[in-house]
Design a protein around this motif. Sequence first.
Motif, PDB file in Angstrom:
ATOM      1  N   MET A  72      -9.376  12.165  23.899  1.00  0.00           N
ATOM      2  CA  MET A  72     -10.366  11.470  22.867  1.00  0.00           C
ATOM      3  C   MET A  72      -9.500  11.100  21.690  1.00  0.00           C
ATOM      4  N   THR A  73      -9.567   9.864  21.378  1.00  0.00           N
ATOM      5  CA  THR A  73      -8.601   9.551  20.127  1.00  0.00           C
ATOM      6  C   THR A  73      -9.474   9.731  19.029  1.00  0.00           C
ATOM      7  N   GLN A  74      -8.544   9.900  17.666  1.00  0.00           N
ATOM      8  CA  GLN A  74      -9.286  10.173  16.534  1.00  0.00           C
ATOM      9  C   GLN A  74      -8.807   8.973  15.575  1.00  0.00           C
ATOM     10  N   PRO A  75      -9.933   8.396  14.424  1.00  0.00           N
ATOM     11  CA  PRO A  75      -9.646   7.629  13.498  1.00  0.00           C
ATOM     12  C   PRO A  75      -8.339   7.909  12.813  1.00  0.00           C
ATOM     13  N   VAL A  76      -7.709   6.816  12.124  1.00  0.00           N
ATOM     14  CA  VAL A  76      -6.494   6.968  11.332  1.00  0.00           C
ATOM     15  C   VAL A  76      -6.660   6.162  10.231  1.00  0.00           C
ATOM     16  N   ALA A  77      -6.353   7.036   9.119  1.00  0.00           N
ATOM     17  CA  ALA A  77      -6.452   6.274   7.939  1.00  0.00           C
ATOM     18  C   ALA A  77      -5.134   5.889   7.540  1.00  0.00           C
ATOM     19  N   GLU A  78      -4.847   4.469   7.340  1.00  0.00           N
ATOM     20  CA  GLU A  78      -3.454   3.696   6.848  1.00  0.00           C
ATOM     21  C   GLU A  78      -3.794   3.754   5.040  1.00  0.00           C
ATOM     22  N   ILE A  79      -2.733   4.467   4.466  1.00  0.00           N
ATOM     23  CA  ILE A  79      -3.312   4.773   3.069  1.00  0.00           C
ATOM     24  C   ILE A  79      -1.756   3.917   2.424  1.00  0.00           C
ATOM     25  N   VAL A  80      -1.713   2.900   1.571  1.00  0.00           N
ATOM     26  CA  VAL A  80      -0.802   2.263   1.065  1.00  0.00           C
ATOM     27  C   VAL A  80      -1.149   2.270  -0.557  1.00  0.00           C
ATOM     28  N   THR A  81      -0.042   2.987  -1.104  1.00  0.00           N
ATOM     29  CA  THR A  81      -0.183   2.842  -2.532  1.00  0.00           C
ATOM     30  C   THR A  81       0.857   2.091  -3.089  1.00  0.00           C
ATOM     31  N   PHE A  82       0.756   1.420  -4.426  1.00  0.00           N
ATOM     32  CA  PHE A  82       1.711   0.635  -4.802  1.00  0.00           C
ATOM     33  C   PHE A  82       1.322   0.174  -6.333  1.00  0.00           C
ATOM     34  N   THR A  83       1.998  -0.692  -7.064  1.00  0.00           N
ATOM     35  CA  THR A  83       1.644  -1.392  -8.354  1.00  0.00           C
ATOM     36  C   THR A  83       1.888  -2.653  -7.820  1.00  0.00           C
ATOM     37  N   LEU A  84       1.188  -3.664  -8.823  1.00  0.00           N
ATOM     38  CA  LEU A  84       1.662  -5.062  -8.918  1.00  0.00           C
ATOM     39  C   LEU A  84       2.620  -5.570  -9.563  1.00  0.00           C
ATOM     40  N   SER A  85       3.181  -6.556  -9.124  1.00  0.00           N
ATOM     41  CA  SER A  85       4.344  -7.400  -9.711  1.00  0.00           C
ATOM     42  C   SER A  85       3.917  -7.485 -11.114  1.00  0.00           C
ATOM     43  N   ARG A  86       4.713  -7.914 -12.075  1.00  0.00           N
ATOM     44  CA  ARG A  86       4.335  -7.853 -13.572  1.00  0.00           C
ATOM     45  C   ARG A  86       3.510  -9.079 -13.886  1.00  0.00           C
ATOM     46  N   ASP A  87       3.560 -10.271 -13.209  1.00  0.00           N
ATOM     47  CA  ASP A  87       2.849 -11.262 -13.578  1.00  0.00           C
ATOM     48  C   ASP A  87       1.341 -11.702 -12.861  1.00  0.00           C
ATOM     49  N   VAL A  88       1.007 -10.388 -12.016  1.00  0.00           N
ATOM     50  CA  VAL A  88      -0.095 -10.497 -11.219  1.00  0.00           C
ATOM     51  C   VAL A  88      -1.309  -9.663 -11.943  1.00  0.00           C
ATOM     52  N   SER A  89      -2.466 -10.385 -12.296  1.00  0.00           N
ATOM     53  CA  SER A  89      -3.666  -9.754 -12.751  1.00  0.00           C
ATOM     54  C   SER A  89      -4.412  -9.006 -11.686  1.00  0.00           C
ATOM     55  N   PRO A  90      -5.063  -7.850 -11.959  1.00  0.00           N
ATOM     56  CA  PRO A  90      -5.886  -7.223 -11.192  1.00  0.00           C
ATOM     57  C   PRO A  90      -6.777  -8.416 -10.569  1.00  0.00           C
ATOM     58  N   GLY A  91      -7.329  -9.066 -11.211  1.00  0.00           N
ATOM     59  CA  GLY A  91      -8.282 -10.152 -10.694  1.00  0.00           C
ATOM     60  C   GLY A  91      -7.629 -11.170  -9.796  1.00  0.00           C
ATOM     61  N   ASP A  92      -6.570 -11.423  -9.984  1.00  0.00           N
ATOM     62  CA  ASP A  92      -5.763 -12.368  -9.182  1.00  0.00           C
ATOM     63  C   ASP A  92      -5.238 -11.670  -7.675  1.00  0.00           C
ATOM     64  N   PHE A  93      -5.080 -10.262  -7.810  1.00  0.00           N
ATOM     65  CA  PHE A  93      -4.560  -9.474  -6.694  1.00  0.00           C
ATOM     66  C   PHE A  93      -5.900  -9.361  -5.668  1.00  0.00           C
ATOM     67  N   VAL A  94      -7.055  -9.107  -6.377  1.00  0.00           N
ATOM     68  CA  VAL A  94      -8.142  -8.774  -5.646  1.00  0.00           C
ATOM     69  C   VAL A  94      -8.432 -10.099  -4.838  1.00  0.00           C
ATOM     70  N   ALA A  95      -8.428 -11.175  -5.432  1.00  0.00           N
ATOM     71  CA  ALA A  95      -8.708 -12.505  -4.697  1.00  0.00           C
ATOM     72  C   ALA A  95      -7.530 -12.731  -3.746  1.00  0.00           C
ATOM     73  N   ILE A  96      -6.173 -12.600  -4.074  1.00  0.00           N
ATOM     74  CA  ILE A  96      -5.099 -12.646  -2.996  1.00  0.00           C
ATOM     75  C   ILE A  96      -5.517 -11.758  -1.646  1.00  0.00           C
TER      76      ILE A  96
ATOM     77  N   THR B  49      -4.587  11.373  10.225  1.00  0.00           N
ATOM     78  CA  THR B  49      -5.565  11.348  11.013  1.00  0.00           C
ATOM     79  C   THR B  49      -6.933  11.922  10.482  1.00  0.00           C
ATOM     80  N   VAL B  50      -8.045  10.989  10.635  1.00  0.00           N
ATOM     81  CA  VAL B  50      -9.244  11.327   9.881  1.00  0.00           C
ATOM     82  C   VAL B  50      -9.832  12.657  10.707  1.00  0.00           C
ATOM     83  N   LEU B  51     -10.295  13.553   9.905  1.00  0.00           N
ATOM     84  CA  LEU B  51     -10.581  14.969  10.457  1.00  0.00           C
ATOM     85  C   LEU B  51     -12.113  15.065   9.978  1.00  0.00           C
TER      86      LEU B  51
END
Length: 103
Positions: A1-25, A95-97
């Motif tokens: 039986m396979t188990q679900p997998v969480a893909e977790i990506v952490t990062f910061t935005l480029s200087r000229d990108v606002s949070p609202g712009d990033f959500v839209a992108i 692996t999601v446990l």
Amino acid sequence: MTQPVAEIVTFTLSRDVSPGDFVAISQQSEAFVRAQPGFLRRHLSQGKDGQWTDYVVWADMDAANEAMQTFPKQDFAPALMAAIAPDSVTMRHETVLWNIAAT
């Protein structure tokens, strides 16, 4: 039986990108992500320190790998990647446990 997998990506935005712009992108990737076999759910969040987390749960590692291989070929990918500070990205798969949700 396979188990679900969480893909977790952490990062910061480029200087000229606002949070609202990033959500839209990021929303431009919705149809692609939803259409991927094995996609279960996705969350995008930002901490007070400016660090972002993109948390995607896949049915299994094969589904996560397939999406990871096809993602860069999508029309929205260049804009999304340009909005992220390149040296800030960390990606891992876990692996999601255990899972709990409101009823």
